[in-house]
Each structure stands twice: as structure tokens, then as C-alpha cells.
Design an enzyme around this catalytic site. Structure first.
Site, PDB file in Angstrom:
ATOM      1  N   GLU A 148       0.745  -1.207  -0.042  1.00 11.65           N
ATOM      2  CA  GLU A 148       0.081  -0.040  -0.008  1.00 11.65           C
ATOM      3  C   GLU A 148       0.719   1.215  -0.023  1.00 11.65           C
ATOM      4  OE1 GLU A 148      -2.735  -0.554   3.054  1.00 11.65           O
ATOM      5  OE2 GLU A 148      -3.373  -2.423   2.635  1.00 11.65           O
ATOM      6  N   ASN A 189       2.598  -4.948  -3.069  1.00  9.70           N
ATOM      7  CA  ASN A 189       1.056  -5.447  -3.050  1.00  9.70           C
ATOM      8  C   ASN A 189       0.045  -4.093  -2.748  1.00  9.70           C
ATOM      9  OD1 ASN A 189      -1.005  -7.524  -2.435  1.00  9.70           O
ATOM     10  ND2 ASN A 189      -0.790  -6.999  -0.148  1.00  9.70           N
ATOM     11  N   HIS A 226     -10.140  -6.365  -2.062  1.00  9.66           N
ATOM     12  CA  HIS A 226     -11.198  -6.508  -1.180  1.00  9.66           C
ATOM     13  C   HIS A 226     -12.380  -5.790  -1.745  1.00  9.66           C
ATOM     14  CE1 HIS A 226      -8.714  -7.746   2.140  1.00  9.66           C
ATOM     15  NE2 HIS A 226      -7.769  -6.692   1.879  1.00  9.66           N
TER      16      HIS A 226
HETATM   17  O1  G3I Z   1      -4.040  -7.295  18.987  1.00  9.36           O
HETATM   18  C1  G3I Z   1      -4.666  -6.575  19.580  1.00  9.36           C
HETATM   19  C2  G3I Z   1      -5.551  -7.194  20.784  1.00  9.36           C
HETATM   20  O2  G3I Z   1      -4.363  -6.983  21.744  1.00  9.36           O
HETATM   21  C3  G3I Z   1      -6.608  -6.232  21.245  1.00  9.36           C
HETATM   22  O3  G3I Z   1      -7.350  -6.776  22.437  1.00  9.36           O
HETATM   23  C4  G3I Z   1      -7.688  -6.386  20.112  1.00  9.36           C
HETATM   24  C5  G3I Z   1      -8.915  -5.364  20.529  1.00  9.36           C
HETATM   25  O4  G3I Z   1      -9.833  -4.822  19.370  1.00  9.36           O
HETATM   26  O5  G3I Z   1      -7.209  -5.841  18.821  1.00  9.36           O
HETATM   27  C6  G3I Z   1      -6.205  -6.319  18.447  1.00  9.36           C
HETATM   28  O6  G3I Z   1      -5.717  -5.878  17.315  1.00  9.36           O
HETATM   29  C7  G3I Z   1      -6.431  -5.895  16.139  1.00  9.36           C
HETATM   30  C8  G3I Z   1      -5.417  -6.772  15.138  1.00  9.36           C
HETATM   31  O7  G3I Z   1      -6.158  -6.420  13.862  1.00  9.36           O
HETATM   32  C9  G3I Z   1      -5.454  -7.960  15.557  1.00  9.36           C
HETATM   33  O8  G3I Z   1      -6.635  -8.870  15.665  1.00  9.36           O
HETATM   34  C10 G3I Z   1      -6.453  -4.523  15.813  1.00  9.36           C
HETATM   35  O9  G3I Z   1      -7.455  -3.701  16.632  1.00  9.36           O
HETATM   36  C11 G3I Z   1      -7.165  -4.564  14.336  1.00  9.36           C
HETATM   37  O10 G3I Z   1      -7.098  -3.285  13.819  1.00  9.36           O
HETATM   38  C12 G3I Z   1      -6.383  -5.085  13.239  1.00  9.36           C
HETATM   39  O11 G3I Z   1      -6.927  -5.237  12.168  1.00  9.36           O
HETATM   40  C13 G3I Z   1      -6.167  -5.697  11.012  1.00  9.36           C
HETATM   41  C14 G3I Z   1      -6.148  -4.913   9.900  1.00  9.36           C
HETATM   42  O12 G3I Z   1      -5.277  -5.386   8.707  1.00  9.36           O
HETATM   43  C15 G3I Z   1      -4.823  -3.595  10.386  1.00  9.36           C
HETATM   44  O13 G3I Z   1      -5.359  -2.544   9.455  1.00  9.36           O
HETATM   45  C16 G3I Z   1      -6.878  -7.000  10.394  1.00  9.36           C
HETATM   46  O14 G3I Z   1      -6.884  -7.975  11.480  1.00  9.36           O
HETATM   47  C17 G3I Z   1      -6.376  -7.483   9.082  1.00  9.36           C
HETATM   48  O15 G3I Z   1      -7.212  -8.555   8.654  1.00  9.36           O
HETATM   49  C18 G3I Z   1      -5.975  -6.299   8.138  1.00  9.36           C
HETATM   50  O16 G3I Z   1      -5.380  -6.753   7.039  1.00  9.36           O
HETATM   51  C19 G3I Z   1      -5.060  -5.757   6.149  1.00  9.36           C
HETATM   52  C20 G3I Z   1      -3.962  -6.328   5.375  1.00  9.36           C
HETATM   53  O17 G3I Z   1      -2.866  -6.605   6.098  1.00  9.36           O
HETATM   54  C21 G3I Z   1      -3.547  -5.167   4.297  1.00  9.36           C
HETATM   55  N1  G3I Z   1      -4.634  -4.960   3.177  1.00  9.36           N
HETATM   56  C22 G3I Z   1      -5.880  -4.680   4.087  1.00  9.36           C
HETATM   57  C23 G3I Z   1      -6.159  -5.797   5.133  1.00  9.36           C
HETATM   58  C24 G3I Z   1      -7.515  -5.465   5.648  1.00  9.36           C
HETATM   59  O18 G3I Z   1      -7.497  -4.372   6.295  1.00  9.36           O
END
Ligand code: G3I
Length: 339
Positions: A148, A189, A226
């Protein structure tokens, strides 16, 4: 007599096995098609979930644990435990791996977000890539070296790497990765980059073309995909885009596929979603994309509702981790495909 019975039994067993439904992984392997999914650590630990992965996918990517926030939370501490388990699981189950990701503006630890000095930023970037690709040399099929880097206006994103190093951080990241592991395919990517003729799609292409012209060691591009059920796939613009990257000598991967539905789900919306999934899969097969990876399989752990309020049901398995009709159709599409 004895031999005759054994023969009848053997024929029966072979007959049964050839009629038994084949798993998606068996089908994907037989077509030499890399069909995968983004996983969480618990997917590997829970026996039912890990069996589901083994039955369905031949390439895996970590949804979060290889992002620097988790992998290198402080400059001196590396969290290798979960990635090591992922690598071991993939090897044991004859699966390939995608790496995700070194350079990103998101999910970085504070010590990276707080970088201001160019030399320090360069050394952190190069050290990170070197450490990971030395530890896992030869173990990853593809790696998202940068993720990105173009923003929604089609210009280089003002990330911590851009602010500290300047635009040459991309060249440096790819060159460092190539030197650390010459065997892994190095990928740029992005999202909303899948169509030729759009602001971001064309900006992404122009950036990649420039990298190739200047002999920066890039092997391929990733279209995250997506996408929305309500927006039919623009097949012409997608194929044109794939072709122009192929003309540059690069591979194309579909790296983070999901198809979100505006809630509530209706049969009409599900039909639209099916068409999008099946169009993407068919185009991937026909255009021989390098890998087709789902961004999660089940709605239970979906990232969608937290990011796109009012959307959901984006994945091909439901909240009980049962395959939806769309998944069976995807399997049929793959099984029927003649290479
Ligand atoms: O690790 C913390 C945890 O300690 C806490 O209790 C919990 C409470 O909400 O949050 C956890 O962190 C989360 C993390 O995922 C792990 O689950 C974050 O809040 C959450 O924002 C994070 O989201 C991820 C996101 O990237 C961040 O931008 C998604 O799982 C993940 O699927 C997403 O993946 C991205 C790709 O890497 C790049 N392309 C877009 C894609 C979708 O956004």
C-alpha cells in the site's frame, strides 16, 4: 480364491476412493493452482480449524503476526514464535507461504512510528528484511516487500518510510530482500489497483514500470481485491491490467480476496457475491495468476465489520465454519477447469 477376494476388495476400495468427494486442496494441487488463505495463530492450534486448513488450502499467509507491530515490537525483541509455527505447519502439510509484510504505513511498532533520522530508518528497514529473510531463507514462495505505498489519490503515501528515507525506500527494500533471499518472489502489494484506467490502478502501474525500467528486483504485483458484492467485476479492465504487468515480465497474484455484502444479506445479494467470487476465480485461472488467496475463510473472525460498518458475510465459510454454496461452486469451477 484368496487372491480373487483381495482383488475384488482392492477394486472396491479404488472405486470408492475415486468417487469420494475430493478436498479443495486435492483439487487445487491437481490443477497446480495456488489457492490459499490468511490465517491467525489459533487456526493452526485448534484441531478442527487446522484440519480445515489442511483440507482446503495449499498456500498460507499470516493475517497479522508477521507485521512489524507483532514481529518486531521493540528494536531488540523479535517475536519469532508464531511465525516459526506457521512455517513449520506449512512445511509439514506441503503448503507454500506468502510473507506479509515489511514496509507498511500501518501496524508498525512505536519505535518505527517514531523514527525521524534517515540513517536510522535505513538501518531498521534493512535489518528487519535481512533478519526475516535470513531466518526463513527458501521457505517463502512470495513476499509482500512493500504494501500500500500509493495512497487513494495515486501518489506515494506519506508513510514513516517516505518521511524519513524518501521515495528510494522502495528500491532499497526490494534490493535488500533480493540479496537476503534470491529464491523468494518479491511482490509490491496494494488495494484498488486491479483495474487499468483508474487513478490508483494507473499510478500503481506507472510506479511498477519505473521500478522495472530501473532494474529494481521486483518479481510480481499483488492485487488485494477487497471488493463488494454490489460491484460486478470489470473483467476487461482487470484482464488488461494483468496483461500489462505480464508484458513487464511480472507475475500477478490475487492476495487478499474477500467480497463484502451490504447487510442484511438477501438471496439476490448472495447471488451477486457468488458471481464476483466465481468471476475472480475464473479470471485467475485463465490468466494463470501466481496465487489466489482469501483474506480469511470464516465470517466469524472477519476484519470487515470493524472497518466497513454495515457490511459483512464477506467470506466463503459461515460463522460456524461451514462452506457456503459459493465455496462449493468455487470448488467446482476449479475442478472443471482444463489447464
Ligand atoms: O492485538 C490486539 C489485541 O491485543 C486487542 O485486544 C484487540 C482489541 O480490538 O485488537 C487487536 O488488534 C487488532 C488486530 O487486527 C489483530 O486482531 C486491531 O485492533 C485491528 O485493527 C487489526 O486489524 C487488522 C488490519 O489489517 C489492520 O489494518 C486485520 O486483522 C487484518 O485483517 C487487516 O489486514 C489488512 C492487510 O494487512 C493489508 N490489506 C488490508 C487488510 C484489511 O484491512
Amino acid at each position: 480364491m484368496k487372491t480373487k477376494y483381495w482383488f475384488i476388495l482392492a477394486v472396491g476400495v479404488i472405486g470408492f476412493l475415486s468417487c469420494a468427494p475430493k478436498s479443495m486442496k486435492t483439487v487445487a494441487d491437481s490443477k497446480q493452482f495456488l489457492f490459499g488463505v490468511a490465517v491467525r495463530p489459533s487456526d493452526l492450534l485448534d484441531p478442527k480449524d487446522s484440519k480445515l486448513l489442511q483440507d482446503n488450502f495449499n498456500i498460507l499467509v499470516a493475517e497479522n503476526i508477521m507485521k512489524l507491530q507483532y514481529l518486531r515490537p521493540t528494536e531488540s525483541f523479535w517475536n519469532w514464535s508464531d511465525p516459526d509455527k506457521l512455517v513449520e505447519f506449512a512445511q509439514k502439510n506441503n503448503m507454500k507461504l506468502r510473507g506479509h509484510t515489511f514496509v507498511w504505513h500501518n501496524q508498525n511498532p512505536p519505535f518505527i512510528n517514531n523514527l525521524t533520522d534517515k540513517e536510522k530508518a535505513l538501518s531498521v528497514l534493512q535489518d528487519t528484511i535481512n533478519q526475516v529473510l535470513t531466518r526463513y531463507k527458501g521457505k517463502f514462495y512470495e513476499y509482500d516487500v512493500c504494501n500500500e505505498v500509493i495512497d487513494d489519490n495515486g501518489i506515494l503515501r506519506n508513510s514513516v518510510w517516505m518521511k524519513t528515507i524518501g521515495s528510494e525506500y522502495i528500491d532499497i527494500a526490494f534490493k535488500t530482500a533480493r540479496e537476503a533471499d534470491p529464491s523468494v518472489k518479491l511482490i509490491l502489494n496494494d488495494y484498488n489497483n486491479e483495474y487499468a484506467g483508474t487513478t490508483k490502478g494507473d499510478a500503481f502501474y506507472n510506479l511498477v514500470k519505473d521500478l522495472v525500467t530501473r532494474k529494481v528486483p521486483i518479481d510480481g504485483v499483488g492485487f488485494q481485491l477487497h471488493v463488494l458484492a454490489e460491484q460486478p467485476v470489470n473483467e476487461k479492465a482487470l484482464r488488461a491490467n494483468i496483461q500489462r504487468f505480464r508484458d513487464l515480465g511480472l507475475s500477478v497474484s490475487f492476495t487478499e480476496v474477500d467480497v463484502r455484502i451490504k447487510l442484511p444479506v438477501t438471496p439476490e445479494k448472495e447471488a451477486a457475491q457468488q458471481k464476483v467470487y466465481l468471476d475472480l476465480l475464473r479470471i485467475a485461472l485463465e490468466e494463470k495468476v501466481s496465487s489466489f488467496v482469501l483474506w480469511g475463510y470464516t465470517d466469524l473472525y472477519s476484519w470487515i465489520p470493524g472497518t466497513f460498518a454495515g457490511y459483512g458475510s464477506a467470506h466463503p465459510f459461515d460463522r460456524n465454519k461451514a462452506p457456503k454454496p459459493v465455496y462449493e461452486l468455487m470448488k467446482k469451477t476449479l475442478a472443471d477447469y482444463k489447464r
